[in-house]
Enzyme design. Sequence first.
Site, short mmCIF file in Angstrom:
data_model
loop_
_atom_site.label_atom_id
_atom_site.label_comp_id
_atom_site.label_asym_id
_atom_site.label_seq_id
_atom_site.Cartn_x
_atom_site.Cartn_y
_atom_site.Cartn_z
N LYS A 1 0.05 -1.29 5.06
CA LYS A 1 -0.38 -0.05 5.51
C LYS A 1 -1.93 -0.22 6.36
O LYS A 1 -2.46 -1.15 6.25
CB LYS A 1 -0.52 0.99 4.46
CG LYS A 1 0.80 1.28 3.71
CD LYS A 1 0.60 1.97 2.53
CE LYS A 1 2.00 2.16 1.75
NZ LYS A 1 1.56 3.14 0.53
N PHE B 1 0.95 15.74 -1.87
CA PHE B 1 0.18 14.48 -1.16
C PHE B 1 0.96 14.17 0.21
O PHE B 1 0.24 13.44 0.77
CB PHE B 1 -0.04 13.28 -1.95
CG PHE B 1 1.49 12.79 -2.60
CD1 PHE B 1 2.21 12.03 -1.63
CD2 PHE B 1 1.87 13.00 -3.68
CE1 PHE B 1 3.37 11.28 -2.03
CE2 PHE B 1 2.90 12.55 -3.99
CZ PHE B 1 3.86 11.54 -3.24
N ARG C 1 9.42 -5.63 -4.70
CA ARG C 1 8.88 -4.44 -5.33
C ARG C 1 8.22 -5.07 -6.54
O ARG C 1 6.67 -4.76 -6.88
CB ARG C 1 9.70 -3.66 -6.10
CG ARG C 1 10.69 -2.71 -4.85
CD ARG C 1 9.73 -1.91 -4.41
NE ARG C 1 9.58 -0.62 -5.37
CZ ARG C 1 8.72 0.55 -4.78
NH1 ARG C 1 8.47 0.79 -3.93
NH2 ARG C 1 8.56 1.43 -5.84
N ARG D 1 -0.84 -5.63 -5.08
CA ARG D 1 -1.83 -4.44 -5.45
C ARG D 1 -2.63 -4.82 -6.72
O ARG D 1 -3.85 -4.29 -6.55
CB ARG D 1 -0.89 -3.29 -5.80
CG ARG D 1 -0.24 -2.61 -4.44
CD ARG D 1 0.64 -1.53 -4.93
NE ARG D 1 1.46 -0.98 -3.91
CZ ARG D 1 2.65 -0.46 -3.63
NH1 ARG D 1 3.32 -0.36 -4.98
NH2 ARG D 1 3.35 -0.12 -2.81
N ASN E 1 -3.19 1.84 -1.32
CA ASN E 1 -2.50 0.87 -1.99
C ASN E 1 -1.90 -0.31 -0.91
O ASN E 1 -1.13 -1.15 -1.48
CB ASN E 1 -1.53 1.35 -3.01
CG ASN E 1 -0.20 2.00 -2.46
OD1 ASN E 1 -0.36 2.00 -1.23
ND2 ASN E 1 0.54 2.58 -3.31
N HIS F 1 3.85 -0.88 1.67
CA HIS F 1 5.10 -0.05 1.20
C HIS F 1 6.13 -1.17 0.88
O HIS F 1 6.28 -1.97 1.83
CB HIS F 1 5.50 0.82 2.39
CG HIS F 1 6.89 1.37 2.24
ND1 HIS F 1 7.14 2.57 1.23
CD2 HIS F 1 7.84 0.98 2.69
CE1 HIS F 1 8.25 2.82 1.27
NE2 HIS F 1 8.80 1.56 2.09
#
Length: 154
Positions: free
Chosen positions: A13, A61, A89, A106, A116, A119
């Site tokens: 991100k 959000f 993940r 993270r 964070n 993705h």
Amino acid sequence: MAANKERTFIAIKPDGVQRGLMGDIIKRFEQKGFRLVAMKFQQASQDLLRQHYIDLKDRPFYPGLVEYMSSGPVLAMVWEGLNVVKTGRVMLGETNPADSKPGTIRGDFCIQVGRNIIHGSDSVESANKEIALWFKDEELVENKSCAYEWVYEN
């Protein structure tokens, strides 16, 4: 490995890009033994992001998420390997960095859920959808690394 070989969509991100974490994140996936199939550094449009996050459109959000994700460049990637969706993940850690263990991306690099840095697809079905949304078929590269046989048994 062919029976369980799958692909996942991973996107660094804007906050991860701006903080210079792209190399560290790519290194973790490479060191795990996953194969990079595609990579694209781009400024994602709000239209693309609205499609990508369509499942979250009714969440409070959502508008802020689309705005944040379009605030800077994103590094979109496709990784391939045995159980790469589930393992990816785990490598990312929990959505909320405060709940992420040390050693996860993270857990090591993030503080707040709204920043964070990464993705990752949450299922094979989501991965297929996200890959098709961000990449054309001809952008996915088939390349068997010479390290393949040192990562996977026959």
